[in-house]
Design a protein around this motif. Structure first.
Motif, PDB file in Angstrom:
ATOM      1  N   SER A   1       0.985  -1.140  -0.016  1.00  5.61           N
ATOM      2  CA  SER A   1      -0.133  -0.155  -0.041  1.00  5.61           C
ATOM      3  C   SER A   1       0.855   1.027  -0.050  1.00  5.61           C
ATOM      4  O   SER A   1       0.483   2.100  -0.566  1.00  5.61           O
ATOM      5  N   LYS A   2       1.959   1.165   0.792  1.00  2.00           N
ATOM      6  CA  LYS A   2       2.781   2.379   0.776  1.00  2.00           C
ATOM      7  C   LYS A   2       3.674   2.564  -0.415  1.00  2.00           C
ATOM      8  O   LYS A   2       3.695   3.828  -1.107  1.00  2.00           O
ATOM      9  N   VAL A   3       4.071   1.480  -1.133  1.00  4.08           N
ATOM     10  CA  VAL A   3       4.701   1.878  -2.237  1.00  4.08           C
ATOM     11  C   VAL A   3       3.688   2.451  -3.384  1.00  4.08           C
ATOM     12  O   VAL A   3       4.061   3.148  -4.256  1.00  4.08           O
ATOM     13  N   GLY A   4       2.453   1.760  -3.477  1.00  5.08           N
ATOM     14  CA  GLY A   4       1.373   2.385  -4.336  1.00  5.08           C
ATOM     15  C   GLY A   4       1.243   3.892  -4.261  1.00  5.08           C
ATOM     16  O   GLY A   4       0.935   4.600  -5.042  1.00  5.08           O
TER      17      GLY A   4
ATOM     18  N   PRO B   1       2.185 -11.276  -4.458  1.00  8.71           N
ATOM     19  CA  PRO B   1       1.268 -10.855  -5.300  1.00  8.71           C
ATOM     20  C   PRO B   1       0.569  -9.726  -4.801  1.00  8.71           C
ATOM     21  O   PRO B   1       0.101  -8.876  -5.681  1.00  8.71           O
ATOM     22  N   HIS B   2       0.615  -9.350  -3.662  1.00  5.80           N
ATOM     23  CA  HIS B   2       0.037  -7.912  -3.133  1.00  5.80           C
ATOM     24  C   HIS B   2       0.839  -6.847  -3.821  1.00  5.80           C
ATOM     25  O   HIS B   2       0.071  -5.600  -3.648  1.00  5.80           O
ATOM     26  N   TYR B   3       1.922  -7.047  -4.503  1.00  5.05           N
ATOM     27  CA  TYR B   3       2.486  -5.925  -5.139  1.00  5.05           C
ATOM     28  C   TYR B   3       1.947  -5.740  -6.376  1.00  5.05           C
ATOM     29  O   TYR B   3       2.597  -4.809  -7.126  1.00  5.05           O
ATOM     30  N   ASP B   4       0.835  -6.188  -6.943  1.00  5.85           N
ATOM     31  CA  ASP B   4       0.570  -6.219  -8.299  1.00  5.85           C
ATOM     32  C   ASP B   4      -0.065  -4.887  -8.620  1.00  5.85           C
ATOM     33  O   ASP B   4      -0.840  -4.184  -7.776  1.00  5.85           O
ATOM     34  N   GLN B   5       0.409  -4.246  -9.625  1.00  5.75           N
ATOM     35  CA  GLN B   5       0.109  -2.792 -10.149  1.00  5.75           C
ATOM     36  C   GLN B   5       0.533  -1.919  -9.204  1.00  5.75           C
ATOM     37  O   GLN B   5       0.083  -0.698  -9.265  1.00  5.75           O
ATOM     38  N   LYS B   6       1.252  -2.094  -8.177  1.00  6.80           N
ATOM     39  CA  LYS B   6       1.714  -1.081  -7.121  1.00  6.80           C
ATOM     40  C   LYS B   6       2.780   0.048  -7.711  1.00  6.80           C
ATOM     41  O   LYS B   6       3.014   0.932  -7.292  1.00  6.80           O
ATOM     42  N   LEU B   7       3.427  -0.467  -8.688  1.00  5.79           N
ATOM     43  CA  LEU B   7       4.448   0.603  -9.532  1.00  5.79           C
ATOM     44  C   LEU B   7       3.819   1.034 -10.897  1.00  5.79           C
ATOM     45  O   LEU B   7       4.453   1.371 -11.708  1.00  5.79           O
ATOM     46  N   ALA B   8       2.434   0.998 -11.152  1.00  2.00           N
ATOM     47  CA  ALA B   8       1.868   1.201 -12.370  1.00  2.00           C
ATOM     48  C   ALA B   8       2.089   2.629 -12.805  1.00  2.00           C
ATOM     49  O   ALA B   8       1.888   2.912 -13.859  1.00  2.00           O
ATOM     50  N   ASP B   9       2.038   3.566 -11.674  1.00  3.68           N
ATOM     51  CA  ASP B   9       2.181   5.122 -11.974  1.00  3.68           C
ATOM     52  C   ASP B   9       3.633   5.566 -12.297  1.00  3.68           C
ATOM     53  O   ASP B   9       3.885   6.409 -12.740  1.00  3.68           O
TER      54      ASP B   9
END
Length: 461
Positions: free
Chosen positions: A333-336, A369-377
């Motif tokens: 959550s923090k990474v996203g 798997p909880h990191y899915d799309q957390k670097l999308a931006d």
């Protein structure tokens, strides 16, 4: 004050909060001693300066005697620690640090800030505003804050204590979340996103810790919670006899040319904080401060000078082309949230986001798997991990292609060698590009300030 302890010994004194608590008690006039098997900077120098640094590293049962009023046990110490065993043999009172902080604040109004993310920032905002208006208060916060010498302050006369409440376990003999020992009058929970996989093996167990915190608020107490968090909203809306419920969401704001402006009753107000998650943090802090006697006008006056907590979206350096940030982000959550905030501030600049897998959770294949799309931006997304760290933690090896799949980005770049990562970043064109470095570690020993200077000195096209 009920507690009249004067002689205190710390087992595992070198930890971030532990050594700050030792220094706070020394300032209070207590006779403080401590042990640890390793102590790093800045704890080493700070303890040495006041004469608390152990002469030798290691565990020495002969330091434990019946004259000690209390033993404070750090999470780093194991159940079979020789000093702990000696203390138990003598029948001495052994506290985890949250238990001891409670003993020191039993007659104060206790405010606890909890949550999977944002708790350090919210606590820091509250402390900054109270200090700006010269209020008398005690505190415990998990990071160094500008204007505060220590991360812990304990006095006899302050009527309020503001505590950053961590959900991690308290000690080897008190396997409960730290925040459950504070018995708060006011609780804020900023969000719930599964973290600390090693001690909360299921999401339900993780959520249960926060529910127990909320259920423990006495009649007349207050529970504040982020109403945009679906899990937290269910927990927060639960009826608790005599407990006031205060849901909140982000403070209204606008971003203009890389600057953030709060929308206030008296017009726009520029601040240093940025990102939607920080606007939630700011609103939660504002509501708590209102409960502590800080008016809206007083809040807006003080928040203009708040620069943030150390390692939380901290600026390492900038020029007309590039801004370099460092953040402690480690949970998904923090990474996203951090990546989104950095891109929102400069939408027209390329964002290079680098994240280090460093904690037990982040290196665990069941949790990844909880990191899915957390670097999308991020326009260019990079993940770094050290195979040596996996070996030290006795965890299975990770494959680069696996990590790409976990993050949901085929174009993800994965590095396992620190020099290779640094070399790649130095080879990039940093014209109209920003760099975000996210880790609770150091990317294999990176000197962040020096590296930022090197990036900013590179020619651009």
């Amino acid at each position: 004050m009920i507690n009249s302890t004067k002689k205190v010994h710390f087992i595992a004194v070198g930890g971030a909060v532990m050594h700050n608590l030792a220094l706070a008690l020394h300032q209070k006039g207590y006779q403080v001693s401590g042990s640890d098997d390793e102590i790093y900077e800045p704890a080493k120098s700070r303890l040495e300066k006041v004469g608390i640094l152990p002469k030798e590293f290691g565990w020495f049962p002969d330091k434990i005697n019946a004259e000690l009023d209390a033993i404070i046990l750090g999470m780093h110490a194991r159940k079979d620690n020789p000093e702990l065993l000696r203390a138990l043999e003598l029948g001495l009172k052994v506290y985890s640090f949250p238990e001891y902080v409670y003993e020191q604040s039993v007659q104060k109004q206790r405010v606890v800030i909890a949550g999977s993310h944002g708790k350090t920032s919210i606590t820091s905002i509250i402390l900054h505003v109270l200090a700006y208006h010269k209020k008398n208060f005690d505190y415990l916060v998990g990071a160094q804050i500008e204007g505060f010498d220590l991360m812990v302050k304990l006095t006899e006369d302050a009527l309020i204590i503001v505590i950053e409440g961590d959900e991690y376990l308290s000690s080897a003999i008190e396997m409960k979340s730290k925040f459950l020992f504070y018995h708060p009058h006011i609780v804020l929970i900023s969000g719930i996103a599964w973290d600390h996989f090693n001690v909360f093996p299921t999401f339900d167990k993780y959520v249960n810790a926060f529910e127990e915190l909320a259920d423990g608020i006495d009649k007349g107490g207050v529970l504040l919670f982020d109403e945009t968090d679906e899990i937290l909203k269910v927990l927060g809306e639960k009826d608790r006899a005599g407990v006031e419920k205060m849901p909140y969401k982000k403070h209204p704001y606008e971003v203009k040319n890389g600057k953030v402006f709060l929308e206030t009753p008296n017009g726009e107000l520029q601040i240093e904080l940025f990102g939607e998650h920080n606007m939630k943090n700011l609103q939660g802090a504002k509501l708590i401060l209102d409960k502590l006697g800080i008016t809206e006008e007083m809040f807006y006056e003080a928040i203009q000078t708040f620069k943030g907590a150390a390692k939380r979206l901290e600026t390492l350096g900038s020029n007309s082309n590039t801004h370099i940030y460092r953040d402690f982000a480690h949970a998904p959550s923090k990474v996203g949230a951090t990546t989104n905030a950095t891109k929102e501030l400069y939408p027209n600049r390329k964002l290079v986001a680098c994240y280090e897998l460093h904690t037990f959770s982040s290196l665990n294949k069941e949790f990844l798997p909880h990191y899915d799309q957390k670097l999308a931006d991020a326009d260019l997304a990079i993940v770094f991990f050290s195979p040596h760290t996996l070996e030290m933690k006795k965890m299975p090896a990770l494959d680069k292609e696996e990590i790409k799949a976990y993050f949901g980005r085929e174009d993800l770049l994965v590095f396992t060698e620190a020099k290779e990562l640094e070399g790649f970043l130095k080879s990039q064109n940093w014209g109209q590009s920003n760099l975000l470095l996210m880790s609770s570690g150091t990317f294999g020993g990176m000197d962040f300030v020096k590296f930022a200077e090197e990036i900013l000195s590179l020619p651009v096209s």
